[in-house]
Write a protein that holds these residues in place. Sequence first.
Motif, PDB file in Angstrom:
ATOM      1  N   ILE A   1      -4.342  28.102  10.460  1.00 26.90           N
ATOM      2  CA  ILE A   1      -3.102  27.517  10.966  1.00 26.90           C
ATOM      3  C   ILE A   1      -3.469  26.693  12.192  1.00 26.90           C
ATOM      4  CG2 ILE A   1      -2.540  29.565  12.323  1.00 26.90           C
ATOM      5  CD1 ILE A   1       0.418  28.928  11.739  1.00 26.90           C
ATOM      6  N   LYS A   2      -2.868  25.521  12.320  1.00 26.79           N
ATOM      7  CA  LYS A   2      -3.156  24.636  13.452  1.00 26.79           C
ATOM      8  C   LYS A   2      -1.841  24.152  14.047  1.00 26.79           C
ATOM      9  CE  LYS A   2      -5.838  20.601  14.782  1.00 26.79           C
ATOM     10  NZ  LYS A   2      -6.501  21.149  15.925  1.00 26.79           N
ATOM     11  N   LEU A   3      -1.629  24.460  15.304  1.00 22.40           N
ATOM     12  CA  LEU A   3      -0.435  24.042  16.037  1.00 22.40           C
ATOM     13  C   LEU A   3      -0.887  23.290  17.278  1.00 22.40           C
ATOM     14  CD1 LEU A   3       1.584  27.366  15.805  1.00 22.40           C
ATOM     15  CD2 LEU A   3       1.941  25.289  14.476  1.00 22.40           C
ATOM     16  N   GLY A   4      -0.767  21.984  17.244  1.00 26.46           N
ATOM     17  CA  GLY A   4      -1.218  21.164  18.367  1.00 26.46           C
ATOM     18  C   GLY A   4      -2.726  21.245  18.502  1.00 26.46           C
ATOM     19  N   ARG A   5      -3.198  21.636  19.676  1.00 28.28           N
ATOM     20  CA  ARG A   5      -4.641  21.758  19.909  1.00 28.28           C
ATOM     21  C   ARG A   5      -5.166  23.145  19.577  1.00 28.28           C
ATOM     22  NH1 ARG A   5      -6.804  18.342  24.770  1.00 28.28           N
ATOM     23  NH2 ARG A   5      -5.690  16.421  24.376  1.00 28.28           N
ATOM     24  N   TRP A   6      -4.306  24.111  19.294  1.00 25.04           N
ATOM     25  CA  TRP A   6      -4.697  25.491  19.014  1.00 25.04           C
ATOM     26  C   TRP A   6      -4.808  25.725  17.518  1.00 25.04           C
ATOM     27  CZ3 TRP A   6      -2.063  29.255  16.275  1.00 25.04           C
ATOM     28  CH2 TRP A   6      -2.562  30.548  16.367  1.00 25.04           C
TER      29      TRP A   6
ATOM     30  N   HIS B   1      -9.772  32.279  17.576  1.00 24.45           N
ATOM     31  CA  HIS B   1      -8.881  31.261  18.124  1.00 24.45           C
ATOM     32  C   HIS B   1      -9.750  30.113  18.597  1.00 24.45           C
ATOM     33  CE1 HIS B   1      -5.363  33.921  18.384  1.00 24.45           C
ATOM     34  NE2 HIS B   1      -6.265  34.863  18.589  1.00 24.45           N
ATOM     35  N   ARG B   2      -9.264  28.887  18.429  1.00 21.51           N
ATOM     36  CA  ARG B   2     -10.001  27.708  18.885  1.00 21.51           C
ATOM     37  C   ARG B   2      -9.007  26.756  19.534  1.00 21.51           C
ATOM     38  NH1 ARG B   2     -15.065  25.364  16.876  1.00 21.51           N
ATOM     39  NH2 ARG B   2     -15.078  27.247  15.631  1.00 21.51           N
ATOM     40  N   VAL B   3      -9.423  26.135  20.638  1.00 24.07           N
ATOM     41  CA  VAL B   3      -8.607  25.144  21.333  1.00 24.07           C
ATOM     42  C   VAL B   3      -9.439  23.878  21.468  1.00 24.07           C
ATOM     43  CG1 VAL B   3      -7.378  24.563  23.449  1.00 24.07           C
ATOM     44  CG2 VAL B   3      -7.356  26.918  22.602  1.00 24.07           C
ATOM     45  N   ASP B   4      -8.890  22.759  20.978  1.00 20.50           N
ATOM     46  CA  ASP B   4      -9.564  21.472  21.117  1.00 20.50           C
ATOM     47  C   ASP B   4      -9.418  20.983  22.550  1.00 20.50           C
ATOM     48  OD1 ASP B   4     -10.181  21.460  18.426  1.00 20.50           O
ATOM     49  OD2 ASP B   4      -8.374  20.348  17.881  1.00 20.50           O
TER      50      ASP B   4
ATOM     51  N   PRO C   1     -10.561  17.875  25.541  1.00 22.67           N
ATOM     52  CA  PRO C   1     -10.796  16.427  25.521  1.00 22.67           C
ATOM     53  C   PRO C   1     -12.247  16.100  25.152  1.00 22.67           C
ATOM     54  CG  PRO C   1      -9.585  17.041  27.482  1.00 22.67           C
ATOM     55  CD  PRO C   1     -10.006  18.318  26.812  1.00 22.67           C
ATOM     56  N   GLY C   2     -12.401  15.000  24.430  1.00 21.98           N
ATOM     57  CA  GLY C   2     -13.735  14.570  24.016  1.00 21.98           C
ATOM     58  C   GLY C   2     -14.241  15.416  22.857  1.00 21.98           C
ATOM     59  N   PRO C   3     -15.559  15.588  22.745  1.00 22.79           N
ATOM     60  CA  PRO C   3     -16.125  16.335  21.619  1.00 22.79           C
ATOM     61  C   PRO C   3     -16.185  17.843  21.855  1.00 22.79           C
ATOM     62  CG  PRO C   3     -17.883  15.404  22.912  1.00 22.79           C
ATOM     63  CD  PRO C   3     -16.585  14.918  23.539  1.00 22.79           C
ATOM     64  N   LEU C   4     -15.486  18.361  22.848  1.00 25.88           N
ATOM     65  CA  LEU C   4     -15.585  19.768  23.219  1.00 25.88           C
ATOM     66  C   LEU C   4     -14.467  20.595  22.600  1.00 25.88           C
ATOM     67  CD1 LEU C   4     -16.278  19.269  27.009  1.00 25.88           C
ATOM     68  CD2 LEU C   4     -17.952  19.630  25.201  1.00 25.88           C
ATOM     69  N   SER C   5     -14.742  21.884  22.396  1.00 24.77           N
ATOM     70  CA  SER C   5     -13.715  22.841  21.982  1.00 24.77           C
ATOM     71  C   SER C   5     -14.075  24.199  22.550  1.00 24.77           C
ATOM     72  CB  SER C   5     -13.581  22.898  20.465  1.00 24.77           C
ATOM     73  OG  SER C   5     -14.734  23.430  19.892  1.00 24.77           O
ATOM     74  N   TRP C   6     -13.087  25.075  22.680  1.00 25.50           N
ATOM     75  CA  TRP C   6     -13.279  26.423  23.185  1.00 25.50           C
ATOM     76  C   TRP C   6     -12.933  27.391  22.071  1.00 25.50           C
ATOM     77  CZ3 TRP C   6      -9.613  30.323  23.687  1.00 25.50           C
ATOM     78  CH2 TRP C   6     -10.029  31.451  24.378  1.00 25.50           C
ATOM     79  N   LYS C   7     -13.746  28.425  21.865  1.00 18.90           N
ATOM     80  CA  LYS C   7     -13.539  29.383  20.784  1.00 18.90           C
ATOM     81  C   LYS C   7     -13.608  30.805  21.322  1.00 18.90           C
ATOM     82  CE  LYS C   7     -15.732  30.995  16.576  1.00 18.90           C
ATOM     83  NZ  LYS C   7     -16.900  30.848  15.719  1.00 18.90           N
ATOM     84  N   GLN C   8     -12.642  31.644  20.915  1.00 13.35           N
ATOM     85  CA  GLN C   8     -12.656  33.063  21.253  1.00 13.35           C
ATOM     86  C   GLN C   8     -12.810  33.831  19.964  1.00 13.35           C
ATOM     87  OE1 GLN C   8      -9.032  34.751  22.666  1.00 13.35           O
ATOM     88  NE2 GLN C   8     -10.010  36.646  23.289  1.00 13.35           N
ATOM     89  N   ASP C   9     -13.929  34.494  19.794  1.00 10.52           N
ATOM     90  CA  ASP C   9     -14.214  35.278  18.607  1.00 10.52           C
ATOM     91  C   ASP C   9     -13.524  36.631  18.735  1.00 10.52           C
ATOM     92  OD1 ASP C   9     -15.217  36.460  16.377  1.00 10.52           O
ATOM     93  OD2 ASP C   9     -17.323  36.110  16.872  1.00 10.52           O
ATOM     94  N   LYS C  10     -12.613  36.946  17.811  1.00  6.63           N
ATOM     95  CA  LYS C  10     -11.842  38.183  17.892  1.00  6.63           C
ATOM     96  C   LYS C  10     -12.719  39.413  17.741  1.00  6.63           C
ATOM     97  CE  LYS C  10      -7.534  38.258  18.049  1.00  6.63           C
ATOM     98  NZ  LYS C  10      -6.730  38.605  19.155  1.00  6.63           N
ATOM     99  N   SER C  11     -13.804  39.346  16.981  1.00 13.09           N
ATOM    100  CA  SER C  11     -14.646  40.521  16.778  1.00 13.09           C
ATOM    101  C   SER C  11     -15.412  40.910  18.039  1.00 13.09           C
ATOM    102  CB  SER C  11     -15.636  40.279  15.638  1.00 13.09           C
ATOM    103  OG  SER C  11     -16.510  39.239  15.968  1.00 13.09           O
ATOM    104  N   ARG C  12     -15.549  39.977  18.976  1.00  3.65           N
ATOM    105  CA  ARG C  12     -16.269  40.255  20.218  1.00  3.65           C
ATOM    106  C   ARG C  12     -15.340  40.472  21.398  1.00  3.65           C
ATOM    107  NH1 ARG C  12     -21.231  35.951  19.946  1.00  3.65           N
ATOM    108  NH2 ARG C  12     -21.979  36.601  17.914  1.00  3.65           N
ATOM    109  N   ALA C  13     -14.055  40.211  21.226  1.00  2.00           N
ATOM    110  CA  ALA C  13     -13.108  40.304  22.347  1.00  2.00           C
ATOM    111  C   ALA C  13     -12.756  41.740  22.651  1.00  2.00           C
ATOM    112  CB  ALA C  13     -11.838  39.531  22.030  1.00  2.00           C
TER     113      ALA C  13
END
Length: 59
Positions: free
Chosen positions: A28-33, A42-45, A47-59
Amino acid sequence: MGLMFRKRKKFGPFILHFTENGYSSWSIKLGRWSWNSRAKAHRVDLPGPLSWKQDKSRA
């Protein structure tokens, strides 16, 4: 390295992912999330070629 078949079908914010073996996962994609059912991450786009990812199995 061989060729791989991958396909996506979008239905609004829902995306179905397919490979040569058939259905693979959904996301599912809502905006940048976004969230993916296979990676359970979870992933958040950013600016530029970067993104942030939170792996649920490690959280």
